[in-house]
Design a protein around this motif. Structure first.
Motif, PDB file in Angstrom:
ATOM      1  N   LYS A 143      69.619  76.159  75.102  1.00 24.79           N
ATOM      2  CA  LYS A 143      69.100  76.908  73.943  1.00 24.79           C
ATOM      3  C   LYS A 143      67.590  76.926  73.950  1.00 24.79           C
ATOM      4  O   LYS A 143      66.958  77.920  73.603  1.00 24.79           O
ATOM      5  CB  LYS A 143      69.611  76.277  72.636  1.00 24.79           C
ATOM      6  N   PRO A 146      66.757  78.442  78.772  1.00 23.66           N
ATOM      7  CA  PRO A 146      67.974  78.982  79.403  1.00 23.66           C
ATOM      8  C   PRO A 146      68.005  78.883  80.927  1.00 23.66           C
ATOM      9  O   PRO A 146      69.090  78.868  81.515  1.00 23.66           O
ATOM     10  CB  PRO A 146      67.987  80.450  78.961  1.00 23.66           C
ATOM     11  N   PHE A 170      78.047  81.526  75.686  1.00 25.18           N
ATOM     12  CA  PHE A 170      78.362  82.742  74.938  1.00 25.18           C
ATOM     13  C   PHE A 170      78.887  82.398  73.550  1.00 25.18           C
ATOM     14  O   PHE A 170      78.513  83.020  72.554  1.00 25.18           O
ATOM     15  CB  PHE A 170      79.401  83.544  75.736  1.00 25.18           C
ATOM     16  N   ASP A 173      76.085  81.042  70.982  1.00 25.41           N
ATOM     17  CA  ASP A 173      74.976  81.957  70.648  1.00 25.41           C
ATOM     18  C   ASP A 173      73.786  81.843  71.592  1.00 25.41           C
ATOM     19  O   ASP A 173      72.633  82.022  71.187  1.00 25.41           O
ATOM     20  CB  ASP A 173      74.522  81.765  69.193  1.00 25.41           C
ATOM     21  N   ILE A 174      74.055  81.538  72.848  1.00 21.70           N
ATOM     22  CA  ILE A 174      73.031  81.587  73.895  1.00 21.70           C
ATOM     23  C   ILE A 174      73.294  82.853  74.697  1.00 21.70           C
ATOM     24  O   ILE A 174      74.431  83.103  75.096  1.00 21.70           O
ATOM     25  CB  ILE A 174      73.109  80.350  74.825  1.00 21.70           C
ATOM     26  N   SER A 175      72.263  83.648  74.934  1.00 25.59           N
ATOM     27  CA  SER A 175      72.458  84.907  75.668  1.00 25.59           C
ATOM     28  C   SER A 175      72.906  84.618  77.100  1.00 25.59           C
ATOM     29  O   SER A 175      72.151  84.020  77.882  1.00 25.59           O
ATOM     30  CB  SER A 175      71.162  85.714  75.702  1.00 25.59           C
ATOM     31  N   ALA A 177      73.091  86.531  79.571  1.00 17.70           N
ATOM     32  CA  ALA A 177      72.245  87.236  80.546  1.00 17.70           C
ATOM     33  C   ALA A 177      70.988  86.446  80.884  1.00 17.70           C
ATOM     34  O   ALA A 177      70.354  86.690  81.914  1.00 17.70           O
ATOM     35  CB  ALA A 177      71.877  88.616  80.005  1.00 17.70           C
ATOM     36  N   SER A 178      70.609  85.487  80.018  1.00 18.96           N
ATOM     37  CA  SER A 178      69.381  84.711  80.259  1.00 18.96           C
ATOM     38  C   SER A 178      69.624  83.504  81.171  1.00 18.96           C
ATOM     39  O   SER A 178      68.684  82.844  81.608  1.00 18.96           O
ATOM     40  CB  SER A 178      68.801  84.226  78.931  1.00 18.96           C
ATOM     41  N   ALA A 318      78.053  91.050  76.835  1.00 16.95           N
ATOM     42  CA  ALA A 318      76.964  90.117  76.579  1.00 16.95           C
ATOM     43  C   ALA A 318      76.100  89.919  77.831  1.00 16.95           C
ATOM     44  O   ALA A 318      74.907  89.642  77.739  1.00 16.95           O
ATOM     45  CB  ALA A 318      77.518  88.788  76.113  1.00 16.95           C
TER      46      ALA A 318
END
Length: 323
Positions: A143, A146, A170, A173-175, A177-178, A318
Motif C-alpha cells: 500500500k 507497490p 485487488f 484496494d491496492i491497484s 496495475a501498480s 483492474a
C-alpha cells in the motif's frame, strides 16, 4: 483429422440401434503432452475404459496453441454438433476470452460444460528466510510502496498465476496495475526464480508446493481455498481467515462438449462422468496425481463458470487488461 468432414450431414446422435456412443470417442487436451490438461484427459480416458463405464474406445489427442485458444476456435466453428469429440480445460477458457492481449473470440458459452472433476487452489509462497513474515504485513507494505516487491508466477501477464498473484491486493484496494509481476514458463520455473532470489513472492498451485514446504525451502503465507487444506498445507491460513473477503479462487479442471450437443449424448456424459467421480479407480488415480476431487454436474458447473467469469473480468479490468 476432423470427424465432421464429409459431404453429407453427419448423423452424430448414433445409429438408432446401439444408441450413443456407437463409435470411438476423442478427448482433446488443448496443449502438448505431459501438462495438467494432458494428464487429466489421459486419466479420464484410462479409468472410463478400464472400469467399462464406456465401452467404445477413447483416444486422447493433443492440440497445443494459444493456451487452448487455437483448438477452441476450431472446435466452436467446425465441431459444434459433434458429440464424439470432448475436451478438458480449466480457468484459461474464461481468461483467454476476457483478456485483451491474445484474445479468444470464443469462451465456455460456445461449448456445453459437462462436468467439473477436480480442483486446486492458489498459494502465496516465499522463501523460508524471506523478510516477508505474513500476507497482511506484505499487503500493508505494498500500500505504501507497490513496487517494493517482485511478484511472479508460471503464466503470462493477465493469465491465471498473475490473477491469483494480484487477488489479495485487488481485494485490499491496492491497484493491481501498480504491482511488479514477472512471468515464467510454468510453476517449476517460478519456484526456481523464488529460490534463486529473482522473485520475492510467487503465486502457484497449492498442490505444487508440498515437497518444497516439507524440505524447509519455502513458507506458504496463504491459500485461496474456502477452508484450510489438508496434508502439508494444513497450518496455512485462507485469505478469508486473514481478513481478505470474497477472495476465494478455484483452479478447476473439467470436461466440455460441443455447443449443439444432442440431448442423448449430454445425458450419457452426465451419467458417466458422475459415475467416474464416484469410482474407486478414479479416486486412486487422483491420489496418485495429488489432485482433489470435486464433482459438479453440467448445470452446476455452468452456473459456477458464470460466477468465476465475473470474478476474472473484474480483476482484468483492474489490471487494464480486459477485452
Amino acid at each position: 483429422m476432423s470427424v465432421v468432414a464429409c459431404s453429407q450431414k453427419p448423423n452424430f446422435a448414433g445409429s438408432g440401434t446401439g444408441g450413443y456412443p456407437d463409435k470411438p470417442v476423442t478427448i482433446v487436451a488443448p496443449t502438448g503432452a505431459g501438462g495438467g490438461w494432458d494428464q487429466t484427459a489421459r486419466s479420464i480416458a484410462k479409468v472410463l475404459q478400464e472400469t467399462k463405464l464406456v465401452n467404445q474406445p477413447i483416444t486422447v489427442e493433443n492440440k497445443p496453441g494459444g493456451g487452448g485458444a487455437v483448438f477452441l476456435a476450431e472446435y466452436a466453428t467446425q465441431e459444434k454438433k459433434n458429440p464424439y469429440k470432448l475436451f478438458v480445460n480449466s480457468p484459461p477458457i474464461l481468461i483467454n476470452h476476457l483478456k485483451k492481449e491474445g484474445n479468444s473470440p470464443f469462451g465456455f458459452k460456445d461449448t456445453t460444460p459437462l462436468a467439473q472433476l477436480t480442483i486446486d487452489y492458489g498459494a502465496y509462497v516465499v522463501k523460508a528466510d524471506s523478510p516477508i513474515k505474513d500476507l497482511p504485513s506484505f499487503l500493508n507494505e505494498l500500500k505504501v510502496s507497490p513496487t517494493k516487491y517482485t511478484l511472479a508466477g508460471g503464466s503470462a501477464p493477465g493469465s491465471m498465476d498473475h490473477l491469483v498473484a494480484i487477488l489479495p491486493a485487488f481485494k485490499s484496494d491496492i491497484s493491481p496495475a501498480s504491482l511488479k509481476y514477472i512471468s515464467y514458463d510454468g510453476g517449476g520455473e517460478a519456484i526456481a526464480a523464488l529460490l534463486g532470489g529473482n522473485a520475492d513472492l510467487i503465486a502457484t498451485d497449492a498442490s505444487a508446493v508440498g515437497e518444497y514446504l516439507k524440505s524447509g525451502k519455502v513458507r506458504v503465507l496463504a491459500v485461496t481455498s474456502p477452508e484450510r487444506l489438508e496434508g502439508e498445507l494444513k497450518d496455512v491460513p485462507t485469505l478469508k481467515e486473514l481478513g481478505i473477503q470474497d477472495a476465494e479462487f478455484t483452479i478447476w479442471r473439467g470436461v466440455f462438449g460441443p455447443k449443439e450437443m444432442p440431448a442423448e449424448a449430454k445425458k450419457f456424459w452426465d451419467e458417466k462422468l458422475k459415475a467416474l467421480s464416484e469410482n474407486e479407480a478414479w479416486k486412486k488415480e487422483l491420489q496418485g496425481k495429488g489432485w482433489v476431487s470435486e464433482y459438479k454436474n453440467s448445470a452446476d458447473f455452468a452456473a459456477f463458470l458464470e460466477e468465476q467469469e465475473r470474478q476474472i473480468s473484474g480483476m482484468l479490468k483492474a489490471l487494464g487488461m480486459s477485452n
